[in-house]
Design a protein around this motif. Structure first.
Motif, PDB file in Angstrom:
ATOM      1  N   ARG A 251       0.850  -1.187   0.000  1.00  0.00           N
ATOM      2  CA  ARG A 251       0.000   0.000   0.000  1.00  0.00           C
ATOM      3  C   ARG A 251       0.886   1.237   0.000  1.00  0.00           C
ATOM      4  NH1 ARG A 251      -1.933  -3.409   3.971  1.00  0.00           N
ATOM      5  NH2 ARG A 251      -0.958  -2.241   5.631  1.00  0.00           N
ATOM      6  N   ASN A 252       0.454   2.231  -0.742  1.00  0.00           N
ATOM      7  CA  ASN A 252       1.148   3.518  -0.758  1.00  0.00           C
ATOM      8  C   ASN A 252       0.190   4.627  -0.386  1.00  0.00           C
ATOM      9  OD1 ASN A 252       3.674   2.682  -1.540  1.00  0.00           O
ATOM     10  ND2 ASN A 252       3.579   3.563  -3.584  1.00  0.00           N
ATOM     11  N   VAL A 253       0.722   5.618   0.286  1.00  0.00           N
ATOM     12  CA  VAL A 253       0.063   6.909   0.397  1.00  0.00           C
ATOM     13  C   VAL A 253       1.113   7.902  -0.099  1.00  0.00           C
ATOM     14  CG1 VAL A 253       0.673   7.214   2.849  1.00  0.00           C
ATOM     15  CG2 VAL A 253      -1.174   8.557   1.851  1.00  0.00           C
ATOM     16  N   GLU A 254       0.744   8.686  -1.109  1.00  0.00           N
ATOM     17  CA  GLU A 254       1.683   9.614  -1.730  1.00  0.00           C
ATOM     18  C   GLU A 254       1.130  11.033  -1.649  1.00  0.00           C
ATOM     19  OE1 GLU A 254       3.477   6.388  -4.922  1.00  0.00           O
ATOM     20  OE2 GLU A 254       2.269   8.056  -5.701  1.00  0.00           O
ATOM     21  N   PHE A 255       2.034  11.979  -1.399  1.00  0.00           N
ATOM     22  CA  PHE A 255       1.667  13.379  -1.233  1.00  0.00           C
ATOM     23  C   PHE A 255       2.229  14.173  -2.410  1.00  0.00           C
ATOM     24  CE2 PHE A 255       2.371  11.224   2.752  1.00  0.00           C
ATOM     25  CZ  PHE A 255       1.151  11.405   3.386  1.00  0.00           C
ATOM     26  N   TYR A 256       1.364  14.889  -3.097  1.00  0.00           N
ATOM     27  CA  TYR A 256       1.744  15.630  -4.295  1.00  0.00           C
ATOM     28  C   TYR A 256       1.517  17.121  -4.125  1.00  0.00           C
ATOM     29  CZ  TYR A 256       2.148  11.288  -6.877  1.00  0.00           C
ATOM     30  OH  TYR A 256       2.545  10.057  -7.310  1.00  0.00           O
ATOM     31  N   VAL A 257       2.339  17.908  -4.827  1.00  0.00           N
ATOM     32  CA  VAL A 257       2.153  19.348  -4.941  1.00  0.00           C
ATOM     33  C   VAL A 257       2.146  19.682  -6.433  1.00  0.00           C
ATOM     34  CG1 VAL A 257       3.208  19.938  -2.714  1.00  0.00           C
ATOM     35  CG2 VAL A 257       4.628  19.831  -4.759  1.00  0.00           C
ATOM     36  N   LYS A 258       1.370  20.683  -6.773  1.00  0.00           N
ATOM     37  CA  LYS A 258       1.359  21.131  -8.165  1.00  0.00           C
ATOM     38  C   LYS A 258       2.407  22.223  -8.288  1.00  0.00           C
ATOM     39  CE  LYS A 258      -1.852  21.471 -11.880  1.00  0.00           C
ATOM     40  NZ  LYS A 258      -3.268  21.548 -12.245  1.00  0.00           N
ATOM     41  N   ASP A 259       3.393  21.975  -9.122  1.00  0.00           N
ATOM     42  CA  ASP A 259       4.533  22.871  -9.263  1.00  0.00           C
ATOM     43  C   ASP A 259       4.762  23.113 -10.754  1.00  0.00           C
ATOM     44  OD1 ASP A 259       6.897  24.280  -9.006  1.00  0.00           O
ATOM     45  OD2 ASP A 259       8.000  22.683  -8.010  1.00  0.00           O
ATOM     46  N   GLY A 260       4.631  24.362 -11.187  1.00  0.00           N
ATOM     47  CA  GLY A 260       4.824  24.677 -12.596  1.00  0.00           C
ATOM     48  C   GLY A 260       3.812  23.985 -13.498  1.00  0.00           C
ATOM     49  N   GLY A 261       2.609  23.745 -12.990  1.00  0.00           N
ATOM     50  CA  GLY A 261       1.562  23.096 -13.772  1.00  0.00           C
ATOM     51  C   GLY A 261       1.617  21.580 -13.753  1.00  0.00           C
ATOM     52  N   ASN A 262       2.621  20.987 -13.089  1.00  0.00           N
ATOM     53  CA  ASN A 262       2.773  19.527 -13.030  1.00  0.00           C
ATOM     54  C   ASN A 262       2.604  19.038 -11.597  1.00  0.00           C
ATOM     55  OD1 ASN A 262       3.510  19.240 -15.822  1.00  0.00           O
ATOM     56  ND2 ASN A 262       5.525  20.038 -15.273  1.00  0.00           N
ATOM     57  N   TRP A 263       2.000  17.870 -11.460  1.00  0.00           N
ATOM     58  CA  TRP A 263       1.894  17.236 -10.155  1.00  0.00           C
ATOM     59  C   TRP A 263       3.209  16.496  -9.874  1.00  0.00           C
ATOM     60  CZ3 TRP A 263      -1.668  18.470  -6.800  1.00  0.00           C
ATOM     61  CH2 TRP A 263      -2.885  18.975  -7.248  1.00  0.00           C
ATOM     62  N   LEU A 264       3.832  16.828  -8.752  1.00  0.00           N
ATOM     63  CA  LEU A 264       5.097  16.199  -8.357  1.00  0.00           C
ATOM     64  C   LEU A 264       4.949  15.582  -6.977  1.00  0.00           C
ATOM     65  CD1 LEU A 264       7.572  19.015  -9.457  1.00  0.00           C
ATOM     66  CD2 LEU A 264       6.942  16.946 -10.734  1.00  0.00           C
ATOM     67  N   MET A 265       5.473  14.365  -6.818  1.00  0.00           N
ATOM     68  CA  MET A 265       5.417  13.712  -5.525  1.00  0.00           C
ATOM     69  C   MET A 265       6.422  14.362  -4.576  1.00  0.00           C
ATOM     70  SD  MET A 265       5.937   9.741  -4.186  1.00  0.00           S
ATOM     71  CE  MET A 265       6.119   9.156  -5.805  1.00  0.00           C
ATOM     72  N   MET A 266       5.904  14.860  -3.459  1.00  0.00           N
ATOM     73  CA  MET A 266       6.735  15.505  -2.451  1.00  0.00           C
ATOM     74  C   MET A 266       7.172  14.499  -1.381  1.00  0.00           C
ATOM     75  SD  MET A 266       8.147  18.290  -1.419  1.00  0.00           S
ATOM     76  CE  MET A 266       7.399  19.814  -1.903  1.00  0.00           C
ATOM     77  N   GLY A 267       6.336  13.480  -1.156  1.00  0.00           N
ATOM     78  CA  GLY A 267       6.662  12.471  -0.151  1.00  0.00           C
ATOM     79  C   GLY A 267       5.716  11.295  -0.255  1.00  0.00           C
ATOM     80  N   ASP A 268       6.092  10.207   0.399  1.00  0.00           N
ATOM     81  CA  ASP A 268       5.228   9.036   0.417  1.00  0.00           C
ATOM     82  C   ASP A 268       5.556   8.164   1.604  1.00  0.00           C
ATOM     83  OD1 ASP A 268       7.662   7.965  -0.475  1.00  0.00           O
ATOM     84  OD2 ASP A 268       6.723   6.581  -1.861  1.00  0.00           O
ATOM     85  N   MET A 269       4.663   7.243   1.858  1.00  0.00           N
ATOM     86  CA  MET A 269       4.856   6.215   2.869  1.00  0.00           C
ATOM     87  C   MET A 269       4.377   4.921   2.252  1.00  0.00           C
ATOM     88  SD  MET A 269       5.827   5.359   5.848  1.00  0.00           S
ATOM     89  CE  MET A 269       5.726   3.855   6.769  1.00  0.00           C
ATOM     90  N   SER A 270       5.272   3.941   2.175  1.00  0.00           N
ATOM     91  CA  SER A 270       4.955   2.654   1.561  1.00  0.00           C
ATOM     92  C   SER A 270       5.044   1.542   2.588  1.00  0.00           C
ATOM     93  CB  SER A 270       5.950   2.330   0.436  1.00  0.00           C
ATOM     94  OG  SER A 270       5.855   3.259  -0.593  1.00  0.00           O
ATOM     95  N   TYR A 271       4.097   0.646   2.503  1.00  0.00           N
ATOM     96  CA  TYR A 271       4.156  -0.582   3.285  1.00  0.00           C
ATOM     97  C   TYR A 271       4.003  -1.727   2.298  1.00  0.00           C
ATOM     98  CZ  TYR A 271       3.238  -4.452   6.302  1.00  0.00           C
ATOM     99  OH  TYR A 271       3.324  -5.676   6.930  1.00  0.00           O
ATOM    100  N   TYR A 272       4.930  -2.661   2.326  1.00  0.00           N
ATOM    101  CA  TYR A 272       4.857  -3.784   1.397  1.00  0.00           C
ATOM    102  C   TYR A 272       5.431  -5.028   2.024  1.00  0.00           C
ATOM    103  CZ  TYR A 272       9.574  -2.014   0.585  1.00  0.00           C
ATOM    104  OH  TYR A 272      10.850  -1.548   0.751  1.00  0.00           O
ATOM    105  N   GLU A 273       5.049  -6.137   1.396  1.00  0.00           N
ATOM    106  CA  GLU A 273       5.522  -7.448   1.817  1.00  0.00           C
ATOM    107  C   GLU A 273       6.002  -8.201   0.596  1.00  0.00           C
ATOM    108  OE1 GLU A 273       2.318  -9.409   3.778  1.00  0.00           O
ATOM    109  OE2 GLU A 273       2.241  -7.950   5.391  1.00  0.00           O
ATOM    110  N   ASP A 274       7.111  -8.873   0.752  1.00  0.00           N
ATOM    111  CA  ASP A 274       7.595  -9.775  -0.284  1.00  0.00           C
ATOM    112  C   ASP A 274       6.848 -11.074  -0.069  1.00  0.00           C
ATOM    113  OD1 ASP A 274       8.963 -11.449  -1.980  1.00  0.00           O
ATOM    114  OD2 ASP A 274      10.926 -10.673  -1.442  1.00  0.00           O
ATOM    115  N   ASN A 275       6.102 -11.504  -1.052  1.00  0.00           N
ATOM    116  CA  ASN A 275       5.234 -12.678  -0.919  1.00  0.00           C
ATOM    117  C   ASN A 275       5.895 -13.984  -1.311  1.00  0.00           C
ATOM    118  OD1 ASN A 275       2.901 -11.290   0.010  1.00  0.00           O
ATOM    119  ND2 ASN A 275       2.754 -10.422  -2.030  1.00  0.00           N
ATOM    120  N   ASP A 276       7.203 -13.988  -1.446  1.00  0.00           N
ATOM    121  CA  ASP A 276       7.903 -15.225  -1.765  1.00  0.00           C
ATOM    122  C   ASP A 276       7.845 -16.152  -0.553  1.00  0.00           C
ATOM    123  OD1 ASP A 276       8.574 -14.251  -4.232  1.00  0.00           O
ATOM    124  OD2 ASP A 276      10.520 -13.505  -3.589  1.00  0.00           O
TER     125      ASP A 276
END
Length: 166
Positions: free
Chosen positions: A134-159
């Protein structure tokens, strides 16, 4: 007659529930669609090995965190890490499923599920990775483009490499 009445009430309740569940389905605004396209574009670039394209949608002041690292990582550190791995790793498959997107002016938050399957090959070493998270990502609009400023990821390797079922 009593049984018919009970069946009718149950059927009516089910139909009402199913009908109302579609009412809460999220209809996306133009801005929400733009942000989601940025997410998809970054993943597609990463999966194809296009590191420059993958980092085009990342703000220079980005800091991101995941469940494996003790501290948030900068864009420069993240890019350095992926550039080293990219010559040995191929993404075989990935899937994204948006959960929520909130846009307020020039700020956005995206919640989504992801999964990917990749193969890491270096010399005689070959490792396969099946990841879901799961991701939660934080974006800001800069110069007309959406850019990711930060995120928090939780993941599991399912092997299932851990055969500790003794």
């Amino acid at each position: 007659m009593k049984n018919f009445k009970n069946y009718f009430i149950i059927a009516f309740t089910c139909i009402a529930f199913l009908g109302s569940s579609t009412l809460v389905a999220q209809e996306w605004s133009k801005e929400q669609k733009e942000v989601w396209q940025t997410v998809e574009k970054g993943w597609a670039a990463w999966a194809s090995g296009n590191m420059e394209g993958a980092f085009d949608g990342i703000h220079d002041k980005y800091l991101g965190w995941n469940n494996e690292r003790p501290l948030p990582m900068s864009k420069a550190k993240w890019k350095e890490m992926y550039e080293k791995y990219s010559e040995f790793m191929t993404v075989q498959y990935y899937d994204l499923e948006p959960a929520r997107i909130v846009v307020d002016g020039d700020n956005a938050i995206v919640y989504y599920y992801f999964s990917f399957y990749s193969v890491f090959e270096m010399g005689d070493i070959k490792e396969e990775e099946d990841v879901k998270g799961r991701n939660v990502e934080f974006y800001v609009k800069d110069g007309g483009n959406w850019l990711m400023m930060g995120d928090m990821s939780y993941y599991e390797d399912n092997d299932d490499d851990d055969d500790d079922d003794d």
